[in-house]
Design an enzyme around this catalytic site. Structure first.
Site, PDB file in Angstrom:
ATOM      1  N   ALA A 162      -0.314  -6.182   2.403  1.00 42.62           N
ATOM      2  CA  ALA A 162      -1.263  -6.184   1.299  1.00 42.62           C
ATOM      3  C   ALA A 162      -1.545  -4.729   0.933  1.00 42.62           C
ATOM      4  CB  ALA A 162      -2.548  -6.890   1.717  1.00 42.62           C
TER       5      ALA A 162
ATOM      6  N   GLY B 147       0.923  -8.531   5.298  1.00 43.44           N
ATOM      7  CA  GLY B 147       1.187  -9.523   4.261  1.00 43.44           C
ATOM      8  C   GLY B 147       2.665  -9.659   3.919  1.00 43.44           C
TER       9      GLY B 147
ATOM     10  N   GLU C 246       3.840 -12.104   6.361  1.00 47.55           N
ATOM     11  CA  GLU C 246       3.232 -13.390   5.994  1.00 47.55           C
ATOM     12  C   GLU C 246       3.920 -14.004   4.774  1.00 47.55           C
ATOM     13  OE1 GLU C 246      -0.651 -11.501   5.976  1.00 47.55           O
ATOM     14  OE2 GLU C 246      -1.321 -12.902   7.523  1.00 47.55           O
TER      15      GLU C 246
ATOM     16  N   GLU D  94      -2.432  -5.575  11.062  1.00 49.16           N
ATOM     17  CA  GLU D  94      -3.793  -5.612  10.528  1.00 49.16           C
ATOM     18  C   GLU D  94      -4.838  -5.190  11.555  1.00 49.16           C
ATOM     19  OE1 GLU D  94      -1.507  -7.969  10.092  1.00 49.16           O
ATOM     20  OE2 GLU D  94      -1.572  -8.720   8.032  1.00 49.16           O
TER      21      GLU D  94
HETATM   22  N1  CAA Z   1      -0.822  -0.513   1.041  1.00 51.57           N
HETATM   23  C1  CAA Z   1      -0.879   0.507   0.178  1.00 51.57           C
HETATM   24  N2  CAA Z   1      -0.012   1.518   0.169  1.00 51.57           N
HETATM   25  C2  CAA Z   1       0.964   1.515   1.099  1.00 51.57           C
HETATM   26  C3  CAA Z   1       1.089   0.486   2.037  1.00 51.57           C
HETATM   27  C4  CAA Z   1       0.144  -0.584   1.988  1.00 51.57           C
HETATM   28  N3  CAA Z   1       0.209  -1.632   2.817  1.00 51.57           N
HETATM   29  N4  CAA Z   1       2.137   0.762   2.845  1.00 51.57           N
HETATM   30  C5  CAA Z   1       2.656   1.922   2.417  1.00 51.57           C
HETATM   31  N5  CAA Z   1       1.958   2.375   1.346  1.00 51.57           N
HETATM   32  C6  CAA Z   1       2.179   3.596   0.585  1.00 51.57           C
HETATM   33  C7  CAA Z   1       1.741   4.819   1.378  1.00 51.57           C
HETATM   34  O1  CAA Z   1       0.358   4.998   1.249  1.00 51.57           O
HETATM   35  C8  CAA Z   1       2.546   5.894   0.724  1.00 51.57           C
HETATM   36  O2  CAA Z   1       1.925   6.232  -0.498  1.00 51.57           O
HETATM   37  P1  CAA Z   1       1.702   7.797  -0.898  1.00 51.57           P
HETATM   38  O3  CAA Z   1       3.115   8.307  -1.088  1.00 51.57           O
HETATM   39  O4  CAA Z   1       0.928   7.713  -2.161  1.00 51.57           O
HETATM   40  O5  CAA Z   1       1.005   8.430   0.252  1.00 51.57           O
HETATM   41  C9  CAA Z   1       3.858   5.194   0.378  1.00 51.57           C
HETATM   42  O6  CAA Z   1       3.556   3.791   0.392  1.00 51.57           O
HETATM   43  C10 CAA Z   1       4.946   5.445   1.389  1.00 51.57           C
HETATM   44  O7  CAA Z   1       4.450   5.104   2.670  1.00 51.57           O
HETATM   45  P2  CAA Z   1       4.543   6.092   3.943  1.00 51.57           P
HETATM   46  O8  CAA Z   1       4.525   7.495   3.512  1.00 51.57           O
HETATM   47  O9  CAA Z   1       3.500   5.663   4.920  1.00 51.57           O
HETATM   48  O10 CAA Z   1       6.014   5.716   4.483  1.00 51.57           O
HETATM   49  P3  CAA Z   1       6.572   5.826   5.975  1.00 51.57           P
HETATM   50  O11 CAA Z   1       8.028   5.560   5.854  1.00 51.57           O
HETATM   51  O12 CAA Z   1       6.089   7.083   6.608  1.00 51.57           O
HETATM   52  O13 CAA Z   1       5.875   4.618   6.780  1.00 51.57           O
HETATM   53  C11 CAA Z   1       5.130   2.329   7.105  1.00 51.57           C
HETATM   54  C12 CAA Z   1       6.183   3.294   6.480  1.00 51.57           C
HETATM   55  C13 CAA Z   1       5.234   2.348   8.628  1.00 51.57           C
HETATM   56  C14 CAA Z   1       5.457   0.951   6.575  1.00 51.57           C
HETATM   57  C15 CAA Z   1       3.718   2.771   6.662  1.00 51.57           C
HETATM   58  O14 CAA Z   1       3.690   2.936   5.262  1.00 51.57           O
HETATM   59  C16 CAA Z   1       2.636   1.799   7.028  1.00 51.57           C
HETATM   60  O15 CAA Z   1       2.201   1.737   8.173  1.00 51.57           O
HETATM   61  N6  CAA Z   1       2.137   1.010   6.019  1.00 51.57           N
HETATM   62  C17 CAA Z   1       1.036   0.103   6.218  1.00 51.57           C
HETATM   63  C18 CAA Z   1       1.446  -1.130   7.003  1.00 51.57           C
HETATM   64  C19 CAA Z   1       0.262  -2.039   7.183  1.00 51.57           C
HETATM   65  O16 CAA Z   1      -0.709  -1.710   7.845  1.00 51.57           O
HETATM   66  N7  CAA Z   1       0.334  -3.239   6.620  1.00 51.57           N
HETATM   67  C20 CAA Z   1      -0.715  -4.233   6.737  1.00 51.57           C
HETATM   68  C21 CAA Z   1      -1.562  -4.197   5.518  1.00 51.57           C
HETATM   69  S1  CAA Z   1      -3.002  -5.191   5.719  1.00 51.57           S
HETATM   70  C22 CAA Z   1      -2.531  -6.757   5.261  1.00 51.57           C
HETATM   71  O17 CAA Z   1      -1.410  -7.025   4.944  1.00 51.57           O
HETATM   72  C23 CAA Z   1      -3.667  -7.770   5.309  1.00 51.57           C
HETATM   73  C24 CAA Z   1      -3.255  -9.187   5.106  1.00 51.57           C
HETATM   74  O18 CAA Z   1      -3.003  -9.940   6.062  1.00 51.57           O
HETATM   75  C25 CAA Z   1      -3.256  -9.722   3.746  1.00 51.57           C
END
Ligand code: CAA
Length: 261
Positions: A69, A112, A115, A135
């Protein structure tokens, strides 16, 4: 496909029998913002209504199926906002599609993203795919099926481990657990998934939808009720022209030509 901002939608396979939805928000690793999820819902409505489409594939990029998400979009939400808008309700469209839906997962399928893949009927993965429910590391919990569909798919201990550690699970492990059906080389994943979708699309659409409904009932009911439901659906197949055609084709040693009647 020009009507969409966050996805590409095409028809592929023989006679355009496979609807292909590609999540296309590369700068955010396909983070599932509200607009993207709504577009997926619109595309599914259109593909569901298109009788030439027999199966649907959802994919992302080689780097990310979807990184979850959109954290930036939800970070400042209050409880009353999430509750009154019934936050994430629009995701449910994926799980109510009656045609078979296949996920082709390359790269990250986190939160998500995992999911969303689990709402699909079959998950295929590229060799470097990574699944996870991170999460918990954000101070929340999986809110679109991660505690429920994952547990049903792989059992309690593995699901607890994934949900409580937030660790990423490589494709090979996900396949061993039964979360993923098959693994393909990264650059062949989408083609191979489309090929399987094409094969499924060549079945009777009636039989596909009924079979899908039956398998899904297994997650909702007792064995006795499930077997009863299955038997009645099986009986129902005999009311279709496709049953007559499928069995006649076998006996006449030719390929069946299903008309979805
Ligand atoms: N939401 C918003 N933006 C996101 C994102 C997310 N879930 N995942 C990545 N991005 C964005 C980053 O903020 C970054 O943006 P900027 O360039 O503006 O800073 C861009 O995408 C590239 O990401 P990274 O620089 O972090 O890329 P990376 O290769 O270093 O890392 C990753 C990749 C490990 C996937 C890392 O991006 C990450 O940990 N993302 C979040 C994963 C996460 O926590 N997901 C769960 C979300 S909560 C959810 O889903 C709730 C639910 O059940 C509905």
């Amino acid at each position: 496909s020009g009507i969409y901002e966050y996805i590409n939608v095409t028809k592929t396979g023989s006679n355009g029998s496979v609807g292909l939805i590609q999540l296309n928000r590369p700068k955010a690793l396909n983070a599932l913002c509200n607009g993207l999820v709504n577009e997926v819902g619109q595309a599914l409505d259109i593909l569901e209504a298109d009788s030439s489409v027999g199966a649907i594939v959802i994919t992302g990029s080689e780097k990310a199926f979807a990184a979850g998400a959109d954290i930036k979009e939800m970070a400042n939400k209050t409880y009353s906002e999430t509750y009154s808008e019934n936050f994430t309700q629009n995701w449910a469209r994926v799980s109510t599609v009656r045609k078979p839906v296949l996920a082709a997962v390359n790269g990250f399928a986190l939160g998500g993203g995992c999911e969303l893949a689990m709402m699909c009927d079959i998950i295929y993965a590229g060799e470097t795919a990574k699944f996870g429910q991170p999460e918990i590391l954000l101070g929340v919990l999986p809110g679109v099926g991660g505690t429920q569909r994952l547990t049903r798919a792989i059992g309690k201990s593995k699901a607890m481990e994934i949900v409580l550690t937030g660790n990423q699970v490589p494709a090979q492990e996900a396949e061993k657990m039964g979360l993923v059906s098959k693994i393909f080389p990264v650059d062949q994943l989408v083609n191979e998934t489309v090929k399987i979708a094409e094969k499924i699309a060549s079945n009777s659409q009636l039989a596909n939808a009924a079979a899908k409904e039956c398998v899904n009932v297994a997650f909702e009911t007792t064995l006795t009720e499930g077997l009863h439901f299955e038997k009645r659906m099986f009986h129902g197949c005999f009311a279709t022209k496709d049953q007559k055609e499928g069995m006649a084709a076998f006996i006449e040693k030719r390929k069946a030509n299903f008309t979805n009647e």
